[in-house]
Design a protein around this motif. Sequence first.
Motif, mmCIF file in Angstrom:
data_model
loop_
_atom_site.group_PDB
_atom_site.id
_atom_site.type_symbol
_atom_site.label_atom_id
_atom_site.label_comp_id
_atom_site.label_asym_id
_atom_site.label_seq_id
_atom_site.Cartn_x
_atom_site.Cartn_y
_atom_site.Cartn_z
ATOM 1 N N GLU D 248 70.902 65.005 60.727
ATOM 2 C CA GLU D 248 70.774 64.651 59.301
ATOM 3 C C GLU D 248 69.358 64.843 58.796
ATOM 4 O O GLU D 248 69.120 65.124 57.620
ATOM 5 C CB GLU D 248 71.126 63.169 59.087
ATOM 6 C CG GLU D 248 72.512 62.768 59.511
ATOM 7 C CD GLU D 248 72.665 61.257 59.453
ATOM 8 O OE1 GLU D 248 72.677 60.722 58.326
ATOM 9 O OE2 GLU D 248 72.754 60.612 60.508
ATOM 10 N N LEU D 268 67.689 54.031 64.696
ATOM 11 C CA LEU D 268 68.682 54.619 63.799
ATOM 12 C C LEU D 268 69.796 55.302 64.586
ATOM 13 O O LEU D 268 70.977 55.191 64.233
ATOM 14 C CB LEU D 268 67.999 55.622 62.855
ATOM 15 C CG LEU D 268 67.283 54.945 61.686
ATOM 16 C CD1 LEU D 268 66.082 55.755 61.241
ATOM 17 C CD2 LEU D 268 68.254 54.726 60.531
ATOM 18 N N ASN D 269 69.437 55.995 65.644
ATOM 19 C CA ASN D 269 70.454 56.680 66.446
ATOM 20 C C ASN D 269 71.348 55.675 67.170
ATOM 21 O O ASN D 269 72.555 55.901 67.320
ATOM 22 C CB ASN D 269 69.800 57.656 67.429
ATOM 23 C CG ASN D 269 69.260 58.899 66.703
ATOM 24 O OD1 ASN D 269 69.724 59.228 65.600
ATOM 25 N ND2 ASN D 269 68.292 59.560 67.299
ATOM 26 N N GLU D 271 72.168 53.015 65.890
ATOM 27 C CA GLU D 271 73.053 52.541 64.815
ATOM 28 C C GLU D 271 74.052 53.600 64.368
ATOM 29 O O GLU D 271 74.745 53.424 63.365
ATOM 30 C CB GLU D 271 72.205 52.094 63.617
ATOM 31 C CG GLU D 271 71.401 50.823 63.883
ATOM 32 C CD GLU D 271 70.369 50.523 62.808
ATOM 33 O OE1 GLU D 271 69.553 49.604 63.011
ATOM 34 O OE2 GLU D 271 70.359 51.235 61.761
ATOM 35 N N ARG D 273 73.351 56.925 63.538
ATOM 36 C CA ARG D 273 72.902 58.066 62.743
ATOM 37 C C ARG D 273 72.550 59.216 63.684
ATOM 38 O O ARG D 273 72.549 59.057 64.909
ATOM 39 C CB ARG D 273 71.648 57.712 61.910
ATOM 40 C CG ARG D 273 71.699 56.450 61.082
ATOM 41 C CD ARG D 273 72.665 56.480 59.920
ATOM 42 N NE ARG D 273 72.621 57.639 59.048
ATOM 43 C CZ ARG D 273 72.809 57.565 57.717
ATOM 44 N NH1 ARG D 273 72.970 56.408 57.119
ATOM 45 N NH2 ARG D 273 72.832 58.664 56.988
ATOM 46 N N ASN D 274 72.237 60.367 63.083
ATOM 47 C CA ASN D 274 71.875 61.533 63.893
ATOM 48 C C ASN D 274 70.521 62.054 63.412
ATOM 49 O O ASN D 274 70.437 62.944 62.585
ATOM 50 C CB ASN D 274 72.970 62.599 63.767
ATOM 51 C CG ASN D 274 72.728 63.767 64.720
ATOM 52 O OD1 ASN D 274 71.672 63.841 65.367
ATOM 53 N ND2 ASN D 274 73.687 64.676 64.793
ATOM 54 N N ILE D 275 69.499 61.425 63.910
ATOM 55 C CA ILE D 275 68.135 61.761 63.479
ATOM 56 C C ILE D 275 67.430 62.505 64.606
ATOM 57 O O ILE D 275 67.466 62.070 65.762
ATOM 58 C CB ILE D 275 67.317 60.492 63.135
ATOM 59 C CG1 ILE D 275 68.110 59.573 62.191
ATOM 60 C CG2 ILE D 275 65.957 60.869 62.528
ATOM 61 C CD1 ILE D 275 68.432 60.160 60.843
ATOM 62 N N THR D 346 65.422 55.353 56.235
ATOM 63 C CA THR D 346 66.638 54.836 55.616
ATOM 64 C C THR D 346 66.675 55.166 54.122
ATOM 65 O O THR D 346 67.693 55.593 53.588
ATOM 66 C CB THR D 346 66.732 53.305 55.819
ATOM 67 O OG1 THR D 346 66.471 53.036 57.190
ATOM 68 C CG2 THR D 346 68.109 52.785 55.480
ATOM 69 N N LEU D 349 67.625 58.727 53.701
ATOM 70 C CA LEU D 349 69.036 58.975 54.004
ATOM 71 C C LEU D 349 69.918 58.453 52.875
ATOM 72 O O LEU D 349 70.905 59.095 52.496
ATOM 73 C CB LEU D 349 69.420 58.306 55.329
ATOM 74 C CG LEU D 349 68.735 58.869 56.578
ATOM 75 C CD1 LEU D 349 69.090 58.019 57.799
ATOM 76 C CD2 LEU D 349 69.139 60.320 56.827
ATOM 77 N N ASP D 350 69.534 57.298 52.311
ATOM 78 C CA ASP D 350 70.301 56.724 51.204
ATOM 79 C C ASP D 350 70.317 57.667 50.018
ATOM 80 O O ASP D 350 71.342 57.879 49.382
ATOM 81 C CB ASP D 350 69.689 55.374 50.784
ATOM 82 C CG ASP D 350 69.982 54.293 51.822
ATOM 83 O OD1 ASP D 350 70.809 54.569 52.720
ATOM 84 O OD2 ASP D 350 69.383 53.209 51.745
ATOM 85 N N ASP D 353 72.673 60.460 50.913
ATOM 86 C CA ASP D 353 74.089 60.085 50.973
ATOM 87 C C ASP D 353 74.644 59.861 49.615
ATOM 88 O O ASP D 353 75.050 60.096 48.782
ATOM 89 C CB ASP D 353 74.275 58.785 51.770
ATOM 90 C CG ASP D 353 73.908 58.999 53.234
ATOM 91 O OD1 ASP D 353 73.783 60.175 53.634
ATOM 92 O OD2 ASP D 353 73.742 57.993 53.949
#
Lengths: 182, 250, 67, 353
Positions: D248, D268-269, D271, D273-275, D346, D349-350, D353
């Motif tokens: 992402e 984050l990963n 959690e 996500r794919n960072i 975050t 990403l927000d 998204d």
Amino acid sequence: MNHAVIMAGFGGQGILMIGNLFAIGALKQGLNCTFFPSYGVEMRGGTANCTVTISDHEVGSPVTSSPNGVVAMNEPSVAKFAPRIGEGGLLLINTSMAPDNDFSKDGVEVIRLPCNQIADELGNIKLASMVALGAYAGRCGVVELKFLEEALPEVLPQKLHKLIPSNIEALRAGAKRADKQD
Amino acid sequence: MKTVFERPQSLVDTSFHFCPGCHHGTIHRLVAEAIDEYKVRETTIAAASVGCSVFLYDYFDIDVVESPHGRAPAVATGIKRANPDKFVFVYQGDGDLAAIGTAEIIHAANRGENITVIFVNNTVYGMTGGQMAPTTMLGQRTTTSPYGRDFAQDGYPIRMTEMLAQLEGVGYAARVAVDSPAHLGKARKAIMKAFATQIENRGMGFVEVLCTCPTNWGMGPIEANKRIAAEMIPYFPLGVYKERTGSDFM
Amino acid sequence: MPRLTIHEDRCKACGLCVEFCPKDCLALSDKFNPQGYHPVELVNPDECTGCAICAKMCPDVVFKVEK
Amino acid sequence: MAAKTFEKGNVAIAKAAVAAGCKYYFGYPITPQSDIPEYLSGVLPGVGGQFVQAESEIAAINMLLGAGSTGKRAMTSSSSPGISLKQEGISYMAGSEIPGLIVNIQRSGPGLGGISPSQGDYFQATRGGGHGDYRILVLAPATVQEMYDLTILAFELSDKYRMPAMVLADAMLGMMKEPLEEWIPKQAEEDKSSWALSGAKGRERRKIKSLFLGDGELAEHNWKMLEHYREVEAKETRVKIEVHDDCELAVVAFGSAARIAKSAVDRLNDEGRNIGMVRPITVWPFPYKEIRELAEKDIPFLTVELNVGQMVEDVRLSVEGRSKVSFAGYPPGYLPSPDEIYEEITKLLDKKD
């Protein structure tokens, strides 16, 4: 597992020493760790603190704004670092140097221990920080006491090696007293 | 038939770029004679400086590294510390040694670096076009002291040899001139001594050479030559300021 | 008799040799050398003693002296 | 495998220098790197070396220039204000093609600034720093082990390409302790007898210099150096890339900033996500090509630095407009926590998204 602890107190209280001991103990237990000291102006008489980060994988940041634990050897250290402790964290307050402190935070376990008095009872006031570390380590369980004891020869300068037995005694006394608090 | 005088072997057979009558050529020759005399050509590493003497590496048949302005004594320190078996010398002008590089020469001297220093004092910045140097005489007009050097404005000419002779790390310190056959003889001898000082591990050997810069003085070579005795020597007295006779370092 | 070899091409005619020769043996010539100067020449060879003062005073190493 | 010790980053550099066969150290004390001269002043005399405490950083870099010109492995170390003073000598070393190691344990600037960690010298290090048009090798460790490993590599590359090399770390990496495994390089030291000064015995004399006044001479010299630079870029660029399919966002950071950012990325990963994470190990040469290849896969970037925006320019040059490059910078004197970087990521990403 990732465990970050901030140890703080007056310069000369043995803060960097117990930080190192905790880190090397972790290393001996087969964990990864970093030790990041405060340095410079703070070394000259003011406060001293260090962050020890222990992990079972590669350690990322050696600094943290939300530690899992704090060892506060004096009043200013409680004020500065205790509020940052995250959920499920552990705080050790040396009540010898912060007698009236009543800090509390939801989700944070607080051990109040008169480390200087305990050290004094053991016959050497300089062992206060060892008492504190023993108490903290014993309670949080991240590093076993026996590895801390094994690490002592690497942390204490050669001329203090004759004091290794009394340091072990202090670590154990701290762990025992912290345990009794339940 | 015996050769009384010829070009020293360690001086490359080429023309100097210096102006007519400039004493750099004379001093180069004296240094080359010392290199030949002590048979150190094959073990010498020199640190060139900045200014008219920068082309040292074109004239001496030796290994040379170029230094930033004023830093030759530090460069030489690095060479000598890493290669104590080599013969190391620096050749610096007055802008290089006595202005921008004052710290480097004083501390190399104070550390007792076992190097030889040839300091060329012609009271002016040569290569950049005759500006005032730390050694410029009171009253001397230069392109940056058009009214003549005034002590209230610019201070007094600096006497480096006297200063450096005070330092324990200096094994030999002398001021010489090359304006007459008699002075030349003494200059040659002093440079030889400064070489010997290094070879015998007696600390820094330092020789200040008073010389001309006819072009920037605005004088003919002969007139310039006469100025040395008339104006420079009275303020910069010639002589040996220090000479250790043995390894008497404390 | 001493032998003075003059590397004329190197001479920049500064005149220091002429000035300091104790026997007035040297003078600047009328010709030009490749550098555009009037190079020094030996005008009084019989007086030359081979003292080499000219060579020592010369900044450009123009002379070789034998005797 | 050798036993690991628990070592300060600064000491790891000093130990690596000894392991690499460096016998000559020239320096001037400055916080927070003084462990390096302190350690070496104790060790070098015992290995037949020399430790010289110079009168200034200017003198120290020129001592390095002198020792380096004779082909001896030598080094200097300092921190930001001292590195500024060394720029003159670094330019001369680069122009004269003299190898040597310069360690910069960065502190906060500008001016006297402070002694806290910073990455404010990125431009200075990667753009040459001094006058002229040159580059030096710049290696950016992120762990105490890398302080050791990259110091050895810096000596080797410096010798190989006859370029000054810099280890660019900071107060965090210098002062922190981590496990260290020491090792001795097997690779023999580069043979420098073809160019080093040793006295003109049985060969033509040598000149090591940076002054070229002949017609076209300097340009020719600089073209030759440029060829060197191109070779170094092609062969010596090092970068650690942890980017998976459908990434992402990739965080780009070096040194201590990469350490802090990594904790945020890991969280984050964890959690879900794919960072991704891109950590340049050499910042000159910079991994332009590697980052561009990621940009071609439409991966956006977030550059995290302990300065107000330096390496981010290189990241933007890498992507050449192909993808979005955001920046999270923290000025010298401020040390961010992983939580703050977590928030930055975050937020990005927000927005997406």
